[in-house]
Design an enzyme around this catalytic site. Structure first.
Site, PDB file in Angstrom:
ATOM      1  N   THR A   4     -12.170  -3.155   5.335  1.00 55.42           N
ATOM      2  CA  THR A   4     -11.247  -2.279   4.610  1.00 55.42           C
ATOM      3  C   THR A   4     -10.505  -3.016   3.502  1.00 55.42           C
ATOM      4  OG1 THR A   4      -9.193  -1.032   4.866  1.00 55.42           O
ATOM      5  CG2 THR A   4      -9.578  -2.753   6.456  1.00 55.42           C
TER       6      THR A   4
ATOM      7  N   TYR B  88      -3.646  -2.982  11.274  1.00 57.08           N
ATOM      8  CA  TYR B  88      -5.012  -2.484  11.077  1.00 57.08           C
ATOM      9  C   TYR B  88      -5.775  -3.432  10.149  1.00 57.08           C
ATOM     10  CZ  TYR B  88      -8.775   0.266   9.082  1.00 57.08           C
ATOM     11  OH  TYR B  88     -10.000   0.679   8.624  1.00 57.08           O
TER      12      TYR B  88
HETATM   13  N1  UFG Z   1      -0.296  10.475   2.513  1.00 56.76           N
HETATM   14  C1  UFG Z   1       0.735  11.366   2.338  1.00 56.76           C
HETATM   15  N2  UFG Z   1       0.914  12.324   3.283  1.00 56.76           N
HETATM   16  C2  UFG Z   1       0.123  12.452   4.376  1.00 56.76           C
HETATM   17  C3  UFG Z   1      -0.942  11.536   4.542  1.00 56.76           C
HETATM   18  C4  UFG Z   1      -1.118  10.551   3.592  1.00 56.76           C
HETATM   19  O1  UFG Z   1       1.488  11.286   1.369  1.00 56.76           O
HETATM   20  O2  UFG Z   1       0.364  13.366   5.194  1.00 56.76           O
HETATM   21  C5  UFG Z   1      -0.506   9.424   1.516  1.00 56.76           C
HETATM   22  C6  UFG Z   1      -0.386   8.036   2.085  1.00 56.76           C
HETATM   23  O3  UFG Z   1       0.951   7.598   2.052  1.00 56.76           O
HETATM   24  C7  UFG Z   1      -1.297   7.249   1.164  1.00 56.76           C
HETATM   25  C8  UFG Z   1      -2.361   8.264   0.754  1.00 56.76           C
HETATM   26  O4  UFG Z   1      -1.822   9.543   1.037  1.00 56.76           O
HETATM   27  O5  UFG Z   1      -0.599   6.886   0.021  1.00 56.76           O
HETATM   28  C9  UFG Z   1      -3.641   8.102   1.523  1.00 56.76           C
HETATM   29  O6  UFG Z   1      -3.306   8.099   2.913  1.00 56.76           O
HETATM   30  P1  UFG Z   1      -4.415   8.181   4.047  1.00 56.76           P
HETATM   31  O7  UFG Z   1      -3.689   8.199   5.362  1.00 56.76           O
HETATM   32  O8  UFG Z   1      -5.359   9.275   3.748  1.00 56.76           O
HETATM   33  O9  UFG Z   1      -5.210   6.843   3.870  1.00 56.76           O
HETATM   34  P2  UFG Z   1      -4.637   5.346   3.944  1.00 56.76           P
HETATM   35  O10 UFG Z   1      -4.570   4.870   2.527  1.00 56.76           O
HETATM   36  O11 UFG Z   1      -3.430   5.171   4.729  1.00 56.76           O
HETATM   37  O12 UFG Z   1      -5.729   4.684   4.837  1.00 56.76           O
HETATM   38  C10 UFG Z   1      -7.053   4.736   4.481  1.00 56.76           C
HETATM   39  C11 UFG Z   1      -7.948   4.526   5.687  1.00 56.76           C
HETATM   40  C12 UFG Z   1      -7.806   3.143   6.195  1.00 56.76           C
HETATM   41  C13 UFG Z   1      -7.921   2.151   5.083  1.00 56.76           C
HETATM   42  C14 UFG Z   1      -6.895   2.472   4.047  1.00 56.76           C
HETATM   43  C15 UFG Z   1      -6.793   1.534   2.904  1.00 56.76           C
HETATM   44  O13 UFG Z   1      -7.612   5.431   6.709  1.00 56.76           O
HETATM   45  O14 UFG Z   1      -8.830   2.934   7.114  1.00 56.76           O
HETATM   46  O15 UFG Z   1      -7.222   3.743   3.536  1.00 56.76           O
HETATM   47  O16 UFG Z   1      -5.771   2.014   2.070  1.00 56.76           O
HETATM   48  F1  UFG Z   1      -7.706   0.910   5.499  1.00 56.76           F
END
Ligand code: UFG
Length: 327
Positions: A117, A141
Site C-alpha cells: 500500500t 496498517y
Molecule cells: N473519507 C471521508 N469520509 C468517509 C470515508 C472516507 O471523508 O466516510 C475520506 C478519507 O478521509 C480519505 C478519503 O476519503 O481522505 C479516502 O478514504 P478511504 O477510507 O476510502 O481510503 P483510505 O485513503 O483511508 O484508505 C485506502 C485503502 C487503504 C490504503 C489507503 C492509502 O483502504 O488500504 O487507501 O491511502 F492503504
C-alpha cells in the site's frame, strides 16, 4: 494446470484478481477465512476456507493444489481501525503473512505477488511518491504492510523467494460485467459510502476533515480502477514467470482528487444530489497521497485504461444498484 493460490480471494480486490487470472488461463484457488470476504464472490475457481494463522491448514492447501504462485491479498485494511487496534494488524497481517510465506517456501512455491500500500510511505507532502521514496507509515496498517515487505526481502535473500510487491493507491470501481464488486461490512471507504448516501441508504457522507492544507481543505488521493489494478497483478505474475528480478511497483495514476472532487464527480455520474456533512479529521489519514511513478507502465507494460474517476464511479454505481452478495 497453472494454479495460483489467492489469499483473500473472496474479498473486493481478490475476487477481481480471480476473475482476471481465470481469463488469463490460470486456475485461481481462493484461500479465505470469510471474516471480511464473501463466499458468493468466489466464482472463478476452487474455494478453500482457512485462516493464515493456521499453518497446518496452509500446508494442506499447498499440498492439495500445488500452486505455481501465491497472490496475497488477505489482510485487515482499515486505517482508522489500525490506529485503535494495532495489535490486530500486527497479528493478522504480519504474523499471518509470515505463516503464509514460510508455508510457500516449504512447499517450494517460489513466486509471490504481494498486495502492499501507499500507506507505507506516510504523509510526505509535495514529495513525488515513487518506489524509491522513503517509507514512514503514520498508521499501523501501513506499518504492518511495510513489515511484510521486509519479510519478503529477507526471504528473497535467504531462500530465493521470487516476489513482486505492488503498492496500491486508492482502489475503486467494480467489474463492468457486474459479477463482483466492492462490499465491505462495515463499509469505511469513500466511494461506496458516498453511493449509499446518494441512494438514501445512509443519511449523509461525513467528510473527514475540511481544514487540510489542500486547495479545498479535503484530503487528496490517487484513485485506481480495481480492474486495472488486478491486470497489473497478472502482468506481475508473468514478470516472475519470465524470471525477472524482485521488484516494487506503485499502482496509481499520478492524478490526485480531493474528497470534494470525488463528491462532485459522483453528483455528475448519478445525476443525484450527494448529502454531505463536514466532520473531524480521521486519525491516521494522510493529507495527500499521489503516485509519482510510471514504473509499472514502463516496465510491466501496464495500461490503466479504466482509471478515470468518471469510469470508476460509473462502474461502482452500476454494481451498487444491481450487484450484491448474500449476507
Ligand atoms: N473519507 C471521508 N469520509 C468517509 C470515508 C472516507 O471523508 O466516510 C475520506 C478519507 O478521509 C480519505 C478519503 O476519503 O481522505 C479516502 O478514504 P478511504 O477510507 O476510502 O481510503 P483510505 O485513503 O483511508 O484508505 C485506502 C485503502 C487503504 C490504503 C489507503 C492509502 O483502504 O488500504 O487507501 O491511502 F492503504
Amino acid at each position: 494446470m497453472r494454479t495460483v493460490l489467492v489469499t483473500g480471494g473472496a474479498g473486493y480486490i481478490g475476487s477481481h484478481a480471480c476473475k482476471a487470472l481465470a481469463a488469463a488461463g490460470f486456475v485461481p484457488v481462493t484461500f479465505d477465512n470469510l471474516v471480511t470476504g464473501w463466499q458468493d464472490a468466489v466464482k472463478f475457481g476452487p474455494f478453500e476456507q482457512g485462516d493464515l494463522m493456521n499453518r497446518a491448514r496452509l500446508d494442506e492447501v499447498f499440498a492439495i493444489h500445488k500452486p505455481i504462485a501465491v497472490m496475497h491479498f488477505a489482510a485487515l485494511s482499515q486505517v482508522g481501525e489500525s490506529m485503535s487496534k494495532p495489535g490486530l494488524y500486527w497479528q493478522n497481517n504480519v504474523m499471518g503473512s509470515l505463516n503464509l510465506i514460510e508455508a510457500a517456501v516449504a512447499a517450494n512455491c517460489m513466486n509471490f505477488v504481494f498486495s502492499s500500500t501507499c500507506a507505507t510511505y506516510g504523509d510526505q507532502d509535495n514529495v513525488v511518491l515513487d518506489e524509491n521514496s522513503a517509507q514512514h507509515p503514520i498508521n499501523a496498517y501501513g506499518a504492518s504492510k511495510r513489515a511484510i515487505e521486509d519479510i519478503l526481502r529477507d526471504f528473497g535473500e535467504a531462500y530465493g523467494l521470487h516476489h513482486v510487491i505492488f503498492r496500491y493507491f486508492n482502489v475503486a470501481g467494480a467489474d463492468p460485467d457486474g459479477e463482483v464488486g466492492e462490499f465491505h461490512q462495515p463499509e469505511t471507504h469513500l466511494v461506496p459510502l458516498m453511493l449509499d448516501a446518494i441512494d438514501g441508504k445512509r443519511d449523509a457522507l461525513t467528510i473527514f476533515g475540511t481544514d487540510y492544507d489542500t486547495p479545498d481543505g479535503t484530503c487528496i488521493r490517487d484513485y485506481v480502477h480495481v480492474c486495472d489494478l488486478v491486470d497489473a497483478h497478472v502482468l506481475g505474475l508473468k514478470w516472475l514467470q519470465d524470471g525477472k528480478e524482485n521488484r516494487v511497483f506503485n499502482l496509481g495514476t499520478g492524478s490526485g482528487f480531493s474528497v470534494r472532487e470525488v463528491i462532485d464527480h459522483s453528483r455528475d455520474v448519478t445525476n443525484r444530489p450527494v448529502p454531505v456533512v463536514p466532520g473531524d479529521r480521521r486519525p491516521g489519514d494522510c493529507t495527500k497521497l499521489v503516485s509519482g511513478s510510471s514504473r509499472a507502465i514502463a516496465e510491466l507494460g501496464w495500461k490503466p485504461e479504466r482509471s478515470t474517476l468518471r469510469q470508476m464511479i460509473t462502474d461502482a454505481w452500476r454494481w451498487h444498484q444491481t450487484g450484491h452478495y448474500n449476507q
